[in-house]
Scaffold this motif. Structure first.
Motif, PDB file in Angstrom:
ATOM      1  N   LEU A 125       0.823  -1.203   0.000  1.00 61.78           N
ATOM      2  CA  LEU A 125       0.000   0.000   0.000  1.00 61.78           C
ATOM      3  C   LEU A 125       0.858   1.254   0.000  1.00 61.78           C
ATOM      4  CD1 LEU A 125      -2.716  -1.136   2.561  1.00 61.78           C
ATOM      5  CD2 LEU A 125      -2.999  -0.888   0.102  1.00 61.78           C
ATOM      6  N   GLY A 126       2.015   1.206   0.684  1.00 59.28           N
ATOM      7  CA  GLY A 126       2.910   2.359   0.693  1.00 59.28           C
ATOM      8  C   GLY A 126       3.465   2.643  -0.685  1.00 59.28           C
ATOM      9  N   VAL A 127       3.820   1.604  -1.403  1.00 60.90           N
ATOM     10  CA  VAL A 127       4.308   1.781  -2.770  1.00 60.90           C
ATOM     11  C   VAL A 127       3.208   2.369  -3.647  1.00 60.90           C
ATOM     12  CG1 VAL A 127       5.040   0.521  -4.836  1.00 60.90           C
ATOM     13  CG2 VAL A 127       6.120   0.046  -2.645  1.00 60.90           C
ATOM     14  N   ASP A 128       1.945   2.053  -3.312  1.00 60.92           N
ATOM     15  CA  ASP A 128       0.811   2.614  -4.047  1.00 60.92           C
ATOM     16  C   ASP A 128       0.920   4.121  -4.196  1.00 60.92           C
ATOM     17  OD1 ASP A 128      -0.606   0.439  -4.720  1.00 60.92           O
ATOM     18  OD2 ASP A 128      -2.388   0.937  -3.569  1.00 60.92           O
ATOM     19  N   TYR A 129       1.097   4.791  -3.064  1.00 60.68           N
ATOM     20  CA  TYR A 129       1.120   6.248  -3.078  1.00 60.68           C
ATOM     21  C   TYR A 129       2.341   6.777  -3.813  1.00 60.68           C
ATOM     22  CZ  TYR A 129      -2.522   5.449   0.309  1.00 60.68           C
ATOM     23  OH  TYR A 129      -3.667   5.010   0.917  1.00 60.68           O
ATOM     24  N   SER A 130       3.440   6.072  -3.702  1.00 59.58           N
ATOM     25  CA  SER A 130       4.621   6.469  -4.466  1.00 59.58           C
ATOM     26  C   SER A 130       4.383   6.291  -5.959  1.00 59.58           C
ATOM     27  CB  SER A 130       5.834   5.645  -4.017  1.00 59.58           C
ATOM     28  OG  SER A 130       6.158   5.926  -2.668  1.00 59.58           O
ATOM     29  N   ILE A 131       3.613   5.256  -6.327  1.00 58.71           N
ATOM     30  CA  ILE A 131       3.262   5.067  -7.738  1.00 58.71           C
ATOM     31  C   ILE A 131       2.426   6.247  -8.227  1.00 58.71           C
ATOM     32  CG2 ILE A 131       1.800   3.704  -9.282  1.00 58.71           C
ATOM     33  CD1 ILE A 131       2.780   1.206  -7.857  1.00 58.71           C
ATOM     34  N   PHE A 132       1.408   6.637  -7.438  1.00 59.84           N
ATOM     35  CA  PHE A 132       0.582   7.780  -7.828  1.00 59.84           C
ATOM     36  C   PHE A 132       1.441   9.027  -8.043  1.00 59.84           C
ATOM     37  CE2 PHE A 132      -3.158   5.870  -5.249  1.00 59.84           C
ATOM     38  CZ  PHE A 132      -3.411   4.985  -6.275  1.00 59.84           C
ATOM     39  N   LEU A 133       2.397   9.238  -7.139  1.00 57.55           N
ATOM     40  CA  LEU A 133       3.275  10.402  -7.252  1.00 57.55           C
ATOM     41  C   LEU A 133       4.225  10.273  -8.438  1.00 57.55           C
ATOM     42  CD1 LEU A 133       4.680  13.008  -6.177  1.00 57.55           C
ATOM     43  CD2 LEU A 133       6.085  11.499  -4.745  1.00 57.55           C
ATOM     44  N   MET A 134       4.930   9.136  -8.514  1.00 59.15           N
ATOM     45  CA  MET A 134       6.014   9.019  -9.480  1.00 59.15           C
ATOM     46  C   MET A 134       5.527   8.880 -10.921  1.00 59.15           C
ATOM     47  SD  MET A 134       8.815   9.529  -7.992  1.00 59.15           S
ATOM     48  CE  MET A 134      10.051   8.876  -9.118  1.00 59.15           C
TER      49      MET A 134
END
Length: 768
Positions: free
Chosen positions: A639-648
């Motif tokens: 789930l943490g990588v999720d938000y980084s995906i949205f950002l990146m």
């Protein structure tokens, strides 16, 4: 004109088909969701692999008895704390012998004699201050259904009701007989556990959906949009419930109460997160499109990749649980993946249909802050449209934060990393050695209170002894060796007498040259002390007879905890590799993937370290089950990588236009509000697990909620943007974006007119 009309008809048909299909899913899936409790399996022994020694011991033990049993224990104690009187003993015996003749509630005329093995046994304690009534339920029939409940649950409920009716005896009242009574033992714990999980279908969902609704009202400031998003989550949950119910009912997967609770929370949180991202982009596009359908088409095109990548990352992460030795962990993998897939489908099909169902009037769903095309707004105010501002120059909070991070990139990531490392330093203090069954409940329950009274007056481990299957020729040597193990109360061969009853005096039962030794521990069989004793008994028994099998409740717990530790060592590296590969393919960069993965692992370590402080020194909770860190890792990293995906993904999009460092500023300014809102929603939904009064779920709720907030407010807002800004184009190695002077690599914003138009408005609309 004709083509426009045809497009309108096709669009209307597509919306109608989507809505009708989802209404059908809701009608059928809603009923299936309500019946998930009927296909639950909460027996920890059922989750052990067939290769576990306790599983093989249990299989061998079945040959020693005609019918395996599940004990329901009623412990009674005089209200005045004195000795049991003859009258009280007589009253208790009369009551116990009458139970088999009682009609089973909703049992179609059946009596409890149809489900009990042998006659009830009432045993006085050696100190004369308590009584123990033992009801042995046919273990094979215990899981059968009577109405919506299992036989074991109905029996426990009926025993408590009859104690109050016939003797006036409850945990708090003594009645005319002067006895207080508690129903405990394996059946009592199962019944109380199921009761605790009973809040999943009602209280948990109401709390989670209510909290999310409040957040959405604050985010959108609209009376309509929050309900559209909530309805999307509810229909997604109906689809997930329908699929999971069918698979569990047909024995394709095993569903337990924990998995059901996590499924509900995960679907609500993921559905709302995906909806927030899509609605924010849709609102942005509404400022540049005359027709809402055009804006939705553009929004879907822009959001499908990050939402799909997010869903795929989480699904791939949880499916790694299929590598687990424990059936409960293995089942959670597909259950959670089904939930994520349902959330993705609802967010990309049902939500768009809801948002454009009113055609040209669909903008009204955003009332009172209705987004309109910039030209229309300009004409309404009597002036020409002004050039679009760079989102990085926006005056909102996220625009200012993006510029500040860019101006102090190296100090920001260095200080942030140090803070996270300090939190991670407390990781070794996180206790996950196992939980006593009495500590599983966070609220007082009858089974736990009865277990405490039982331990005061009876050999605590007598009802569920450690069992040792050994060769008849080695039995004496094995028994003699085990008697010297610290924590062992007694060792006796099984002679056909039910556990907990009066000791047998006959010859040992021999099956194929083997005998069974019952090892009574001084500690209750559901405690960690008994688990430690079972480990010592196993070592000692193997020294005397290498072919011996050691089982029983304590040994089953021992094997389950060993399997959980094995899962942690195996699954964690696999999750990291799988998510790393997905990030590399998505971002086309090894450096970016490694950066995001490292940041999220550091965030997880800091979360667990801070949680250790809270659990040990603030909440004073007992040690966690070994599965807690595994679940926390899988969900937090995915789930943490999720938000980084949205950002990146947005940073990469902007970097291709204006370069990496300006792209970071633009990406953070545009996505900051919506991602933070999504993080708050997910944290709140996971925190709602705390309403279920069970230690495992409460600990998981705290860890995941804390970790998600830490990730969205620190890692994604400060650490990752600062690191990417400091690295610059090197972030994208080995893709073409890592070569800033390559022809056609970076394009200016003017090369794509309107590419970032309205980004600042999207940020403003998503700001809580």
């Amino acid at each position: 004109m004709l083509s426009n009309r045809r497009a309108t008809v096709v669009r209307a048909l597509a919306v109608a088909v989507a809505l009708v299909a989802w209404l059908a899913v809701g009608a059928v899936g809603g009923m299936a969701q309500g019946k998930l409790g009927q296909v639950q399996e909460n027996d920890a022994a059922a989750f052990l692999p067939s290769s576990a020694e306790s599983t093989r011991a249990a299989e061998a033990s079945r040959a020693f008895v005609d019918t395996p049993t599940l004990p329901a224990l009623v412990v009674m104690q005089p209200d005045d704390g004195g000795d049991v009187t003859p009258e009280q003993l007589q009253a208790a015996s009369t009551w116990a012998t009458g139970v088999p003749d009682r009609e089973v509630p909703d049992g179609d005329g059946d009596t409890w004699a149809d489900y009990l093995v042998g006659d009830p046994v009432v045993v006085p304690s050696e100190d004369g201050e308590a009584l123990l009534a033992i009801f042995s339920v046919d273990a094979d029939a215990a899981d059968e259904s009577i109405g919506e409940d299992s036989v074991a649950e109905v029996l426990v409920t009926d025993l408590r009701a009859s104690l109050e009716q016939d003797l006036g005896a409850t945990a708090t009242e003594a009645g005319d007989v002067g006895l207080r009574a508690w129903v405990t033992g394996p059946a009592g714990f199962v019944a109380d556990l199921v009761t605790a999980f009973g809040g999943i279908d009602g209280v948990l969902l109401l709390v989670a959906l209510g909290a999310v609704l409040v957040i959405l009202v604050i985010v959108y400031r609209s009376p309509f949009l929050p309900f559209v998003v909530i309805l999307t989550a509810v229909f997604a949950l109906s689809l997930a419930g329908l699929v999971v119910y069918q698979l569990a009912a047909n024995d394709v997967l095993v569903l337990n109460g924990q998995s059901q609770g996590i499924l509900s929370i995960l679907v609500v949180g993921a559905s709302v997160d995906y909806a927030l991202l899509l609605v924010a982009r849709y609102r942005e596009e509404l400022r540049h499109a005359e027709h809402p359908a055009t804006a939705m088409r553009r929004a879907l095109r822009a959001c499908l990749e990050p939402i799909g990548a997010s869903a795929g990352t989480v699904a791939a992460g949880v499916l790694c649980l299929l590598l687990s030795d424990l059936g409960s962990n293995r089942s959670l993998g597909p259950v959670a993946a089904i939930g994520i897939a349902s959330s993705f489908l609802a967010a990309t099909t049902l939500l768009p249909a809801f948002l454009i169902v009113l055609g040209r009037w669909s903008r009204v769903l955003f009332w009172p802050r209705v987004p309109r095309p910039a030209t229309a707004v300009a004409v309404a105010h009597g002036h020409h449209a002004a050039p679009t501002d760079d989102p990085a120059d926006a005056s909102g909070a996220w625009g200012r934060l993006a510029r500040w991070v860019a101006g102090h990139a190296r100090p920001v990531w260095a200080v942030t990393a140090v803070v996270l490392v300090v939190g991670a330093a407390f990781l070794p203090t996180f206790r996950a050695g196992g939980t006593d069954q009495a500590d599983v409940f966070l609220t007082p329950v009858d089974a736990v209170a009865g277990q405490e009274v039982l331990a005061e007056h009876f050999p605590a481990g007598a009802v569920q002894p450690v069992t040792v299957i050994t060769a008849q020729d080695s039995a004496d040597d094995v028994a003699a060796a085990i008697e010297d193990v610290e924590g062992v109360e007694s060792v006796a061969p099984y002679t056909g007498t039910a556990a907990g009853g009066p000791p047998g005096t006959g010859e040992p039962v021999v099956v194929d040259g083997d005998v069974r030794l019952d090892v009574v521990t001084t500690a209750p069989s559901d405690s960690q002390e008994a688990v430690a004793v079972a480990a010592d008994v196993r070592t000692t028994a193997h020294e005397a007879d290498p072919e011996a099998l050691v089982g029983g409740a304590a040994a089953e717990t021992l094997d389950a905890q060993d399997a959980a530790r094995h899962d942690l060592r195996v699954i964690v590296p696999v999750v990291l590799v799988v998510i790393g590969l997905i990030l590399t393919l998505l971002l086309r960069s090894v450096v970016a993937a490694g950066l995001l993965l490292g940041a999220n692992v550091l965030s997880f370590a800091a979360t667990l370290g801070v949680s250790a402080i809270l659990f040990n020194h603030v909440l004073d909770w007992p040690p966690a089950d070994p599965a807690v860190p595994l679940y926390a890792f899988v969900f937090l990293v995915a789930l943490g990588v999720d938000y980084s995906i949205f950002l990146m993904t947005r940073v990469r999009e902007e970097s291709a236009r204006v370069g990496t460092r300006p792209g970071v500023v633009r990406g953070l300014a545009v996505t900051g509000g919506v991602i933070t809102s999504a993080g708050v929603v997910l944290a709140v939904t996971f925190a709602a697990l705390g309403v279920i009064p069970l230690l495992f779920l409460a600990q998981l709720a705290v860890i995941v909620a804390l970790g998600v907030l830490l990730d969205t407010t620190v890692v994604r807002s400060l650490l990752v943007p600062a690191l990417v800004h400091d690295l610059g184009d090197r972030t994208w190695w080995p893709s073409r974006l890592s070569r800033p002077h390559a022809p056609g690599t970076h394009r200016t914003a003017s090369a794509q007119p309107g590419a970032t138009v309205g980004a600042a408005d999207a940020t403003e609309s998503a700001r809580p």
